[in-house]
Write an enzyme that holds these catalytic residues in place. Structure first.
Site, short mmCIF file in Angstrom:
data_model
loop_
_atom_site.label_atom_id
_atom_site.label_comp_id
_atom_site.label_asym_id
_atom_site.label_seq_id
_atom_site.Cartn_x
_atom_site.Cartn_y
_atom_site.Cartn_z
N ASP A 16 -53.02 13.41 -9.04
CA ASP A 16 -53.37 12.78 -7.91
C ASP A 16 -52.35 12.66 -6.82
O ASP A 16 -51.12 12.28 -7.34
CB ASP A 16 -53.63 11.17 -8.35
CG ASP A 16 -54.04 10.25 -7.09
OD1 ASP A 16 -55.01 10.73 -6.25
OD2 ASP A 16 -53.11 9.58 -7.01
N GLU A 61 -53.80 17.45 -6.42
CA GLU A 61 -54.42 17.18 -5.14
C GLU A 61 -53.26 16.99 -4.39
O GLU A 61 -52.62 16.12 -4.30
CB GLU A 61 -55.20 15.91 -5.34
CG GLU A 61 -55.93 15.46 -4.34
CD GLU A 61 -55.59 14.02 -3.97
OE1 GLU A 61 -56.65 13.27 -3.43
OE2 GLU A 61 -54.66 13.21 -4.52
#
Length: 596
Positions: A221, A289
């Site tokens: 993330d 990401e």
């Protein structure tokens, strides 16, 4: 019986090259656990709920799933503020439930990817509490700063002009420690200090732990926020806004996309490669990401010496760079640019939606869902589907009141009127399983977010009964993508006019052509204008949910009329096309017969 049937269908329908690893052709499915399936009636989805729906993923054609965070958290940012990296939050269940999920998914041939959130922890994490207390072991676990002298006296001012993503300044004063701490997201999410070797090792231990427990890999993330410049200089102003709390107030040259971030990915890849060597079996993988430009994104694949970093960075082109107003030529240009930039030996991927962005059916319009799903599932590489997109779920943009809003990104606007476009809640509403109370998601009197009120007509149960539904269409596409041509074939794109985009996939003298009309007017195409040697007769392999052309239809390749928003797949070799069409039809019938 079901597992034997599915294995038979795959073996019978495709000839997949053996030189590709499982992840290189995977059909990933992102599950937002809070909203997928509630098993205990508390209004929040959980692990047992997910386990109960694993057969649905197999039925859909999914080969791996990525779980948004399920670890212990105060839920300030709904799991992205982790308090304990080694234990499941009781909202979702227990570590034993997660172990059972790994086991049950493996029986179905589905890999489980976990969300890894390294940039920050919760401010309730033991590490942060001890860092506040200046415990020698943890004193530099986070990014602390005295701040700048206040010319008017009193407490020092924040160190610089940096902003957090969630519409606040990036620095919060901690009275007990007497310093500011950095948080690039919510104040309850203090940034870890990755210039501290102890932090680096601690997060490596997290990765090793969950791989040992059965995770097939990790989606990392917000990776491009991992490092900041050491001198804490001000960032240059954009001139876009005068709001000093707005994330668009400055350019983020010194808080994003730093070279050290890529070096850390290399270290994690080395760790995972070593784990794979020591624990033979399915390859454990690493995906990143980062909302970044094409140059920064491609750097996640390999370092300057050609050594691998992430297995792939998520490709947000279909989210960030194209929209309902994009022309066919813009689709061609952007997709071709992606492939031109892709390093040799790298695997592409395609993402239409996720828990942070408006649903693609709302962005592109429901009339374009067919065409966009064809891009997702039939372009070369990995496909990533956000839960609910396969049935055409839409944003509940104006159905969630200010009082019901829970997303910190929206709440921090302090704007009861305009918060709706900052909120991510509308894309996180519960999965619409059927037309019963709460869309079959939960037996609770109240769910954590309201269910979209279109659930009585838009739900999985209804679509299972409709051969022209998005669900049945998705099934047909996911079966087709396992064909050797879509696993291994070359790619070439073409724009017939402003609204008709197409591409061909060719492998061993076998060619499929995908034709998508993104426009409201019909258009007649001559397939050979794409530069492919097509026979006079073409056979439809898959037709869109709204298409008048169905599998098995024979068309004149010199004059194929695509009606408004029509999307079809045709094949040059009619005999092979007939076999492919028949297999897809039989697969659909048998899967529905044994899974329903």
């Amino acid at each position: 019986m079901k597992q034997i049937l599915l294995i038979f269908l795959v073996v019978a329908s495709v000839a997949i090259a053996q030189d590709k690893d499982w992840w290189e052709t995977a059909n990933f499915y992102q599950i937002y656990p809070r909203s997928f399936k509630d098993s205990d009636g508390d209004g929040v989805g959980d692990l047992k709920g997910i386990i109960s729906k694993l057969p649905y993923l197999k039925e859909l054609g999914v080969t791996a799933t990525w779980l948004s965070p399920i670890l212990k958290s105060p839920q300030v940012d709904f799991g992205y503020d982790i308090q304990d990296f080694f234990n499941v939050d009781e909202i979702f269940g227990t570590n034993a439930d997660l172990a059972l999920m790994f086991s049950e998914a493996e029986k179905l041939g589905i890999k489980i990817i976990m969300d890894f959130v390294p940039n920050h922890t919760s401010d309730k994490h033991e590490w942060f509490i001890k860092s506040v207390e200046r415990d020698p072991e943890y004193i530099n676990y986070y990014v602390w700063h005295d701040g700048k002298p206040n010319p008017e006296g009193g407490r020092n001012l924040p160190p610089n002009n940096w902003q957090a993503v969630f519409a606040t300044r990036a620095w919060t004063w901690n009275e007990k420690r007497g310093q500011y701490y950095l948080h690039q997201f919510a104040a309850g999410q203090p940034d870890l200090n990755f210039r501290n070797p102890k932090v680096v090792q601690a997060m490596k231990d997290v990765l090793s732990h969950w791989m040992t427990m059965g995770a097939a890999g990790f989606r990392i993330d917000a990776i491009n926020h991992l490092f900041e410049v050491e001198d804490f200089r001000d960032e240059p102003l954009t001139g876009w806004t005068n709001d000093t709390n707005n994330y668009g107030y400055t350019h983020h040259y010194y808080t994003k996309d730093l070279d050290e971030t890529y070096n850390m990915i290399s270290e994690w890849r080395t760790l995972i490669n070593k784990f794979n060597e020591d624990n033979p079996g399915n390859t454990r993988v690493l995906f990143t990401e980062a909302y970044a430009n094409l140059t920064f994104t491609m750097k996640y694949y390999f370092d300057e010496a050609g050594k691998p970093r992430a297995h792939f960075p998520f490709n947000f082109l279909l989210i960030e760079n194209l929209n309902e107003n994009s022309s066919a030529n813009e689709f061609k240009t952007k997709i071709d640019e992606w492939f031109a930039a892709l390093p040799a030996g790298a695997t592409s991927n395609w993402v239409l939606g996720n828990h942070d962005k408006p649903r693609f059916g709302s962005r592109y319009g429901t009339e374009r869902i067919d065409g966009m799903l064809m891009l997702l599932l039939l372009l070369p590489g990995v496909a990533v589907t956000y839960n609910g997109d396969e049935i055409g779920m839409l944003d509940y943009r104006y159905g969630i009141s200010w009082e019901d809003t829970v997303d910190p990104q929206a709440c921090n606007t302090n704007d009861p009127v305009n918060f709706v476009w900052a909120s991510r809640d509308p894309v996180r509403t519960p999965f619409q399983w059927d037309a019963t109370e709460n869309a079959g998601f939960s037996t609770a009197n109240e769910t954590w977010l309201p269910v979209n009120d279109n659930y009585r007509s838009l739900n999985l149960a209804a679509q299972r009964e409709d051969e022209d539904s998005f669900f049945k269409y998705y099934q047909r596409l996911s079966t087709l993508r396992t064909n050797k041509v879509f696993q291994n074939g070359d790619f070439k794109s073409h724009a017939f006019n402003d609204k008709v985009f197409s591409f061909q996939r060719t492998y061993q003298n076998e060619t499929y052509v995908v034709l998508i009309n993104f426009g409201s007017a019909p258009y007649t195409v001559k397939v050979n204008d794409m530069g492919v040697n097509f026979p006079e007769k073409a056979e439809v392999v898959v037709g869109g949910s709204r298409s008048c052309n169905k599998a098995g239809d024979i068309l004149d390749s010199n004059a194929i009329t695509l009606k408004a928003y029509n999307a079809i797949v045709i094949m040059a070799n009619s005999a092979s096309a007939a076999v492919s069409s028949l297999i897809i039809l039989i697969a659909g019938f048998l899967i529905n017969r044994f899974f329903n």
